[in-house]
Every structure is written in structure tokens, then in C-alpha cells.
Design an enzyme around this catalytic site. Structure first.
Site, PDB file in Angstrom:
ATOM      1  N   SER A 145       0.867  -1.184   0.000  1.00  0.00           N
ATOM      2  CA  SER A 145       0.000   0.000   0.000  1.00  0.00           C
ATOM      3  C   SER A 145       0.899   1.229   0.000  1.00  0.00           C
ATOM      4  CB  SER A 145      -0.853   0.018   1.274  1.00  0.00           C
ATOM      5  OG  SER A 145      -1.440   1.286   1.451  1.00  0.00           O
ATOM      6  N   TYR A 158      -1.730  -1.048  10.318  1.00  0.00           N
ATOM      7  CA  TYR A 158      -1.795  -1.272   8.861  1.00  0.00           C
ATOM      8  C   TYR A 158      -0.526  -0.724   8.199  1.00  0.00           C
ATOM      9  CZ  TYR A 158      -3.689  -1.211   4.087  1.00  0.00           C
ATOM     10  OH  TYR A 158      -3.888  -1.421   2.728  1.00  0.00           O
TER      11      TYR A 158
HETATM   12  N1  LIG Z   1      -8.585  -0.486  -1.538  1.00  0.00           N
HETATM   13  C1  LIG Z   1      -7.570   0.303  -1.253  1.00  0.00           C
HETATM   14  O1  LIG Z   1      -7.717   1.542  -1.167  1.00  0.00           O
HETATM   15  C2  LIG Z   1      -6.215  -0.294  -1.035  1.00  0.00           C
HETATM   16  C3  LIG Z   1      -5.127   0.593  -0.968  1.00  0.00           C
HETATM   17  C4  LIG Z   1      -3.860   0.072  -0.747  1.00  0.00           C
HETATM   18  C5  LIG Z   1      -3.676  -1.298  -0.602  1.00  0.00           C
HETATM   19  N2  LIG Z   1      -4.747  -2.134  -0.670  1.00  0.00           N
HETATM   20  C6  LIG Z   1      -4.481  -3.574  -0.486  1.00  0.00           C
HETATM   21  O2  LIG Z   1      -5.072  -4.314  -1.522  1.00  0.00           O
HETATM   22  C7  LIG Z   1      -5.311  -5.658  -1.077  1.00  0.00           C
HETATM   23  C8  LIG Z   1      -6.701  -6.061  -1.502  1.00  0.00           C
HETATM   24  O3  LIG Z   1      -7.644  -5.248  -0.826  1.00  0.00           O
HETATM   25  P1  LIG Z   1      -8.970  -4.677  -1.509  1.00  0.00           P
HETATM   26  O4  LIG Z   1      -8.877  -3.210  -1.498  1.00  0.00           O
HETATM   27  O5  LIG Z   1      -9.242  -5.390  -2.768  1.00  0.00           O
HETATM   28  O6  LIG Z   1     -10.025  -5.039  -0.362  1.00  0.00           O
HETATM   29  P2  LIG Z   1     -11.273  -6.043  -0.346  1.00  0.00           P
HETATM   30  O7  LIG Z   1     -11.716  -6.016   1.066  1.00  0.00           O
HETATM   31  O8  LIG Z   1     -12.232  -5.686  -1.411  1.00  0.00           O
HETATM   32  O9  LIG Z   1     -10.609  -7.452  -0.703  1.00  0.00           O
HETATM   33  C9  LIG Z   1      -9.761  -8.135   0.200  1.00  0.00           C
HETATM   34  C10 LIG Z   1     -10.070  -9.614   0.113  1.00  0.00           C
HETATM   35  O10 LIG Z   1      -9.173 -10.293   1.015  1.00  0.00           O
HETATM   36  C11 LIG Z   1      -9.926 -11.261   1.714  1.00  0.00           C
HETATM   37  N3  LIG Z   1      -9.318 -11.552   3.010  1.00  0.00           N
HETATM   38  C12 LIG Z   1      -9.217 -10.708   4.076  1.00  0.00           C
HETATM   39  N4  LIG Z   1      -8.666 -11.355   5.107  1.00  0.00           N
HETATM   40  C13 LIG Z   1      -8.404 -12.620   4.687  1.00  0.00           C
HETATM   41  C14 LIG Z   1      -7.874 -13.757   5.317  1.00  0.00           C
HETATM   42  N5  LIG Z   1      -7.481 -13.747   6.600  1.00  0.00           N
HETATM   43  N6  LIG Z   1      -7.751 -14.908   4.592  1.00  0.00           N
HETATM   44  C15 LIG Z   1      -8.162 -14.938   3.292  1.00  0.00           C
HETATM   45  N7  LIG Z   1      -8.703 -13.893   2.655  1.00  0.00           N
HETATM   46  C16 LIG Z   1      -8.825 -12.747   3.354  1.00  0.00           C
HETATM   47  C17 LIG Z   1     -11.310 -10.639   1.897  1.00  0.00           C
HETATM   48  O11 LIG Z   1     -12.294 -11.633   2.167  1.00  0.00           O
HETATM   49  C18 LIG Z   1     -11.496  -9.938   0.565  1.00  0.00           C
HETATM   50  O12 LIG Z   1     -12.132 -10.776  -0.385  1.00  0.00           O
HETATM   51  C19 LIG Z   1      -5.084  -5.639   0.433  1.00  0.00           C
HETATM   52  O13 LIG Z   1      -3.822  -6.209   0.728  1.00  0.00           O
HETATM   53  C20 LIG Z   1      -5.097  -4.164   0.780  1.00  0.00           C
HETATM   54  O14 LIG Z   1      -4.338  -3.876   1.924  1.00  0.00           O
HETATM   55  C21 LIG Z   1      -6.008  -1.669  -0.893  1.00  0.00           C
END
Ligand SMILES: NC(=O)c1ccc[n+]([C@@H]2O[C@H](COP(=O)([O-])OP(=O)(O)OC[C@H]3O[C@@H](n4cnc5c(N)ncnc54)[C@H](O)[C@@H]3O)[C@@H](O)[C@H]2O)c1
Length: 259
Positions: A145, A158
Site C-alpha cells: 500500500s 496497517y
Molecule cells: N482499496 C484500497 O484503497 C487499497 C489501498 C492500498 C492497498 N490495498 C491492499 O489491496 C489488497 C486487496 O484489498 P482490496 O482493497 O481489494 O479489499 P477487499 O476487502 O475488497 O478485498 C480483500 C479480500 O481479502 C480477503 N481476506 C481478508 N482477510 C483474509 C484472510 N485472513 N484470509 C483470506 N482472505 C482474506 C477478503 O475476504 C477480501 O475478499 C489488500 O492487501 C489491501 O491492503 C487496498
């Protein structure tokens, strides 16, 4: 980009960036193993992958319901993927959670949960699968991130977990580079997914999204596909001379002081 006959294991594939990445890999010809806590979400992603697949030979994505914060689940994920496909070309460690909290409000359980889900999971799944990646001269793409590169307020655990992902990525790249295995990560800015929705109420989330206009150079938040494209690029042969990189996919957020 071409992933014909390549096997990709992707975590957090039921939603957001992971779901978009699964579909993109499928369009590009990959055989997929997809992991998430949500069986229902995985089923939906698998259906979308089948619709978009480059060829029928890819088959249906192999769906693994598991919790990446648990060692035994990670062992099962690694073992069952290799049993199913007999090899691995790409490991995409994407599953993650976000919760708020400062040094005064984050309890130990919360800190452990964030580190286990976001960082320890990437370490242990990589450890289990590096022998397979060495055989195929494959690669790892981690989802970090922009919070790994900068300290944002009220998301202490985080931020720390993602800074760990950035360092982990560089360490693995250094250790495996000579043996032909690359390791990179993407550092997204604000992307429209369920991540923040899970801990903000509806109004809070609306306000959070509005702020993206001032906190991102491109004056908007991003879409999951914009991150998925970069994950696939890093995993592909087009990125054959890129390793140890932390790539912001953040509309220029890393480069600016908010207006
Ligand atoms: N959305 C943002 O703004 C953003 C920004 C920076 C980084 N990220 C990173 O992107 C990645 C994906 O996140 P996203 O934004 O798509 O969010 P999201 O919540 O839409 O998707 C995350 C997925 O991970 C799964 N998950 C969570 N904990 C888990 C576990 N213990 N075991 C298995 N699966 C698990 C959830 O069920 C979900 O389907 C993450 O690592 C997040 O930190 C997101």
C-alpha cells in the site's frame, strides 16, 4: 502479456483488487488457484474468470476457502495448489485487511491480526512455495500500500504491516534474484473496494472518497482494474528485468503534499 500454461496462485480473490486481478489473469490465459475467506465471493470470481478466459484449456479456477492468517490454512493452500496443477509460476499475495487505530488506541490483538493477515501470511506462503518457484523460475507479486511508504494517521498497525511487505519484497528479490526468481510489490493509493467500507460507516466512506480529489495528483481514487493491470504486468515476462521494486499505483499520491 501472455500467461498460457502458467499457473497463478492469488489470495484475497473474492473481492476488490484480487477479484479484478483474477479476471485479468484469466483473460491473459492463466490457470488459477484462488483463495479467500468467502466461498460465495470466490464462486462469483470463478464465474467471471470462466466468462473471460482466453481458452477452455485453462479450466475452472481452483477455489480454496482459507484464512491466510492461519499457518495450517497456508500449508493447505500451498499443498492443494501443487497437487492440483503440479507446478507454480506466479504467487500473488494480495489478501489484506485494514482497521483504524493509533499508538493509544490499537490493542495488541488488533496489531497481531493486522500483522498476521497482511505480512506473516505473505512470508509463510512464500516460504512454502519458493521451492516450486525456483523450479519454474517464477515470480512473486505482493500487494502492499502507499501506507507502506508513508505514515498515514490513525492506521498505525496497517502502515507497519505494509512497510514490512515493502521490505520483505526487497529481501526476497535479493535472495532469489541470482536463481531467476523475481519479487515485486504494488503500493496502491485509494482504490474503490470493500477494504475501507468494512471499518467506516456509509457517510465516513463517502467523505473518505471525496478527499481523494485532494490527496491524489490525478484528483480521483482508483479502480481495482488499474491495480490488477500492474500486478499482471509485474508477473509477466514483460517485467523480466524488474525485481525488488515497490511500485506506487496511486494516481501520484506518493509524489505530493495534499492540496
Ligand atoms: N482499496 C484500497 O484503497 C487499497 C489501498 C492500498 C492497498 N490495498 C491492499 O489491496 C489488497 C486487496 O484489498 P482490496 O482493497 O481489494 O479489499 P477487499 O476487502 O475488497 O478485498 C480483500 C479480500 O481479502 C480477503 N481476506 C481478508 N482477510 C483474509 C484472510 N485472513 N484470509 C483470506 N482472505 C482474506 C477478503 O475476504 C477480501 O475478499 C489488500 O492487501 C489491501 O491492503 C487496498
Amino acid at each position: 502479456m501472455n500467461f498460457t500454461n502458467k499457473v497463478v496462485l492469488l489470495t484475497g480473490a473474492a473481492s476488490g483488487i484480487g477479484a479484478a486481478t483474477a479476471v485479468r489473469f484469466s483473460e491473459l490465459g492463466a490457470k488459477l488457484a484462488i483463495v479467500d475467506l468467502s466461498a460465495e465471493g470466490l464462486k462469483k470470481t470463478a464465474e467471471n474468470c470462466i466468462k473471460c478466459a482466453k481458452s477452455k484449456d485453462q479450466g475452472e479456477p481452483f477455489q480454496i476457502v482459507g484464512d491466510v492468517s492461519k499457518s495450517e490454512d497456508l500449508e493447505c493452500i500451498a499443498k492443494s495448489t501443487i497437487k492440483k496443477y503440479k507446478k507454480l509460476d506466479v504467487l500473488a499475495n494480495n489478501a489484506g485487511i485494514m482497521e483504524d487505530g493509533t499508538i493509544e488506541t490499537t490493542c495488541l490483538e488488533q496489531f497481531d491480526r493486522m500483522i498476521h493477515t497482511n505480512l506473516r501470511s505473505q512470508f509463510y506462503l512464500s516460504l512454502l512455495l519458493v521451492p516450486e518457484l525456483l523450479k519454474t523460475k517464477g515470480n512473486i507479486v505482493n500487494t502492499s500500500s502507499i501506507c507502506g511508504m508513508r505514515s498515514f494517521p490513525n492506521t498505525l498497525a496497517y502502515n507497519i504491516s505494509k512497510a514490512g511487505v515493502d521490505q520483505f519484497t526487497r529481501c526476497v528479490a535479493l535472495e532469489l534474484g541470482e536463481r531467476g526468481v523475481r519479487c515485486n510489490c504494488v503500493n496502491p493509493g485509494v482504490i474503490y473496494t470493500n477494504l475501507q467500507k468494512r471499518y467506516l460507516d456509509e457517510n465516513g466512506y463517502k467523505e473518505f472518497l471525496k478527499k481523494a480529489k485532494y490527496t491524489h495528483a490525478l484528483a480521483r481514487y482508483g479502480q481495482p482494474i488499474e491495480v490488477a493491470n500492474v500486478i499482471c504486468f509485474l508477473a509477466s515476462d514483460l517485467a523480466s528485468f524488474i525485481t525488488g521494486h515497490n511500485i506506487p499505483v496511486d494516481g501520484g499520491r506518493h509524489a505530493m503534499t495534499p492540496r
